[in-house]
Motif scaffolding. Sequence first.
Motif, short mmCIF file in Angstrom:
data_model
loop_
_atom_site.label_atom_id
_atom_site.label_comp_id
_atom_site.label_asym_id
_atom_site.label_seq_id
_atom_site.Cartn_x
_atom_site.Cartn_y
_atom_site.Cartn_z
N PHE A 13 0.84 -1.20 0.00
CA PHE A 13 0.00 0.00 0.00
C PHE A 13 0.88 1.25 0.00
O PHE A 13 0.62 2.22 -0.71
N ARG A 14 1.93 1.21 0.82
CA ARG A 14 2.83 2.36 0.95
C ARG A 14 3.61 2.58 -0.34
O ARG A 14 3.79 3.71 -0.78
N MET A 15 4.07 1.50 -0.96
CA MET A 15 4.82 1.62 -2.21
C MET A 15 3.95 2.20 -3.31
O MET A 15 4.40 3.05 -4.09
N VAL A 51 14.54 6.26 -12.90
CA VAL A 51 14.47 7.45 -12.06
C VAL A 51 13.34 7.32 -11.05
O VAL A 51 13.48 7.68 -9.87
N LEU A 52 12.21 6.78 -11.50
CA LEU A 52 11.07 6.57 -10.61
C LEU A 52 11.44 5.66 -9.45
O LEU A 52 11.17 5.97 -8.28
N PHE A 53 12.10 4.53 -9.74
CA PHE A 53 12.48 3.58 -8.69
C PHE A 53 13.51 4.18 -7.74
O PHE A 53 13.47 3.96 -6.53
N LYS A 54 14.43 4.95 -8.29
CA LYS A 54 15.45 5.58 -7.44
C LYS A 54 14.80 6.58 -6.47
O LYS A 54 15.09 6.60 -5.28
N ASN A 55 13.89 7.41 -7.01
CA ASN A 55 13.20 8.39 -6.16
C ASN A 55 12.29 7.71 -5.14
O ASN A 55 12.16 8.16 -4.00
N LEU A 56 11.67 6.59 -5.54
CA LEU A 56 10.80 5.85 -4.63
C LEU A 56 11.61 5.26 -3.48
O LEU A 56 11.18 5.29 -2.32
N SER A 57 12.77 4.73 -3.80
CA SER A 57 13.65 4.17 -2.77
C SER A 57 14.02 5.22 -1.74
O SER A 57 13.99 4.98 -0.53
N THR A 58 14.33 6.43 -2.23
CA THR A 58 14.69 7.53 -1.32
C THR A 58 13.50 7.96 -0.48
O THR A 58 13.61 8.16 0.73
N LEU A 59 12.34 8.10 -1.11
CA LEU A 59 11.13 8.55 -0.40
C LEU A 59 10.74 7.58 0.71
O LEU A 59 10.42 7.98 1.83
N GLY A 118 12.65 5.18 2.06
CA GLY A 118 13.74 4.71 2.92
C GLY A 118 13.98 3.23 2.79
O GLY A 118 14.35 2.56 3.77
N LEU A 119 13.76 2.69 1.58
CA LEU A 119 13.95 1.26 1.32
C LEU A 119 15.05 1.07 0.29
O LEU A 119 15.13 1.82 -0.68
N ASP A 120 15.88 0.05 0.48
CA ASP A 120 16.96 -0.23 -0.46
C ASP A 120 16.39 -0.67 -1.81
O ASP A 120 15.59 -1.61 -1.89
N GLU A 121 16.80 0.02 -2.88
CA GLU A 121 16.23 -0.25 -4.20
C GLU A 121 16.53 -1.67 -4.67
O GLU A 121 15.65 -2.36 -5.20
N ASP A 122 17.76 -2.14 -4.47
CA ASP A 122 18.12 -3.48 -4.92
C ASP A 122 17.30 -4.55 -4.19
O ASP A 122 16.84 -5.53 -4.80
N GLU A 123 17.11 -4.34 -2.91
CA GLU A 123 16.39 -5.33 -2.10
C GLU A 123 14.90 -5.38 -2.45
O GLU A 123 14.28 -6.45 -2.45
N PHE A 124 14.33 -4.22 -2.79
CA PHE A 124 12.87 -4.16 -2.99
C PHE A 124 12.47 -3.94 -4.45
O PHE A 124 11.31 -3.64 -4.73
N LYS A 125 13.41 -4.10 -5.36
CA LYS A 125 13.10 -3.83 -6.77
C LYS A 125 11.96 -4.70 -7.28
O LYS A 125 11.09 -4.25 -8.02
N GLU A 126 11.96 -5.98 -6.89
CA GLU A 126 10.88 -6.87 -7.34
C GLU A 126 9.52 -6.41 -6.82
O GLU A 126 8.52 -6.49 -7.53
#
Length: 743
Positions: free
Chosen positions: A207-209, A233-241, A243-251
């Motif tokens: 829900f948060r993602m 760019v979307l995934f990078k900004n989402l990771s920052t927003l 506070g989740l590691d992009e590589d870990e949560f990319k799926e």
Amino acid sequence: MILEGTVEEIIFRNDSNGYTVAVLSHGNEYSTFVGKFLSIHIGENVRLNGKFITNAKYGEQFSVDTSEVIYPSTIAGIKKYLASGLIKGVGPVTSEAIVDKFKENTLQIIEFTPLRLAEVRGISEKKALAIGEGFNEIKKMQNSVMFLQSYNITTNMALKIYERYQDNTIEYVKENPYRMVEEIDGIGFMTADKIARSMGISLDSEFRMRAGMLHILNENSDKNGNTYMPKSVLFKNLSTLLGLDEDEFKEHFEKVLENLAFDKIVTTFFKHPHDVVMLTKYYFTETQVAQKLALLCVSAQQNSIDVTNEITQFERLNKITFDPCQKQAIIDSVQKGVNVITGGPGTGKTTIVKCIMNILRQQKLKVMLLAPTGRAAKRLSESTGEDAKTIHRGLEVDFKGENGRFVHNDTNPLDVNAVIVDEVSMVDVMLFSALLKALPRDCKLILVGDKDQLPSVGAGNVLADILSSRVINVDYLTKIFRQDSGSLIISNAHLINSGEMPVLDNSSRDFFFDEKSDTTVIKDTIVEMVTRRIPNYMKIDTTKIQVLAPLKSGILGIENLNRCLQDVINPSSVTKLEEVVGATIFREGDKVMQMSNNYDLVWVKRDAYHSEEGAGVFNGDIGYIHKINRQTGEIIVWFEDGRECVYPRTEVSELSLAYAITIHKSQGSEFDVVIIPLIAGTGLILTRNLIYTAVTRAKKMVVLVGEKKNLRRMVSNVYTAKRFTMLSDFLITAHDKAVELFG
């Protein structure tokens, strides 16, 4: 501060927005309180959280931030509470009878065993159930508002949420507070995230993602003007927003994106060199714009009629001589289905438009002249002698809600043969789409603008995308014709646009530079220029002078400049009512600007002979506060084009003081005098086209105040923020298909 007591009197109540002025008895005192309440009744016991304020006209009042209903426990209190008309069908007599029967247990009986009310003479079982249902509806509403207020949601926003979810408010918000981001206008990701985290919802909740992804895409459009984002760019900004590691949560990000695409909220595809993510509304909008432009190009009445004689006749009557580029622009506009004319100030665009309209009228065609803003339309009318309207007014805002947003659309097109749109560089893609939908298939479209101006405030990059597509004819005007002797505004604007420093020797009568380095001194100088020096020098009113600043914040930002200018131009007075909204004090007589499009605000335009009613106040409209109704919080604004609009208290936040405005907000407008503070700052904002846009807003005088080195930095800074848009690509594809189908 908390006040607890009984509502003794309701002085004023606006049921449309909940704004209330009432009297509270607490202890041995009585206090007037003001605020927004979902419901409020005489006799209710309430706990109010807020602070005392002093109003110039009404004296001391308690301004309420949050409130809570406390149900009475005494027999006298219960009687008064029920007798207030809170529940339909229960007045003083019925209240007396019910409370005499059930004493202190009355409210529990009504809530949990309402059929027992039939034991009271005169109350049937049907009425007993209706009383119970009415009480429980009120209690659910009050509980919902209190629940939302416990998460620091304002009463006004709590009302909006309850109106949307009704009895399910608490359940829905507890289950997934992030749904409000999609479903409640005004609830952003940060608010929903704060609520969710206080409820213990996991940081890696899908829900948060989802809410975070939509938040980024919307901000990308609203603040940056993009219609798409590269997925990386979307995934990078989402990771920052999040506070989740992009590589870990990319799926997980990919899964959320797939769900949004499945729900048709976003559209994804590949465009070299990256994957594209578009909000679907922008995908369809840019696709439709491209298809309609391509269709107009091939299906609007194109002809090879020789108009040389008409041009010669216009030159003779107006005692002018067009150069070859200007003549070609006129010929192309008359002969082609869609044509673009672009050039800087003084290149003759307005004269060309007059000639085009003259020729089209000779051909017995119905022509409509449009511009994006009221100021631009007014200027166009004055310079051409023709009736020009805003695009919104030309399409007619549908305030009855029968045809969608506009009266004229694809099912009810405009009765025109040709449309000319001036200042097209500031038209965003959503408004341009609405215009194209309303054009008949055989309508000519002529777009006029300056390609070097700032892009539109709204999403899209219409003029730049049309130019870059290279599939629509464009006439470029480069030769300067309008340049009065002793004038530097136009020549300096072209020097700036070509990367050269403007002439700053103060020898002209319309372009001045005042070198100052201290920001406080610059601010004081600007205030003095607006209020004393320039009015005395030019014998004009301060309303003809406009301060244009690059930024909102800081000593030389518009927020501080507006406060300083307001203090001198329109100071506080016992005869002028005020309304405080956030950090802004609005005062009768203030110059204000509408900061966003509001299609629902109704206006009236009156003159000595007739009155006209319509709806819609739009981003950049400037007016003056005529009157403030302190009881209701309503503000009456008189706009420069003669419209009178009543702003409910809930809509006042859409206004901003306008003694100083940002350069971006000045697009499409002209002012007699423009004053520009030169500041130091980031090269991402302080660019050549920013200072060029500011200078070209002036009709009679430009004044630059600040350091020469800051001006030099801006003139040499060619940085232009790239807008991610798809219109150019879609237009190329649509044009190829149209040519293939229609030849």
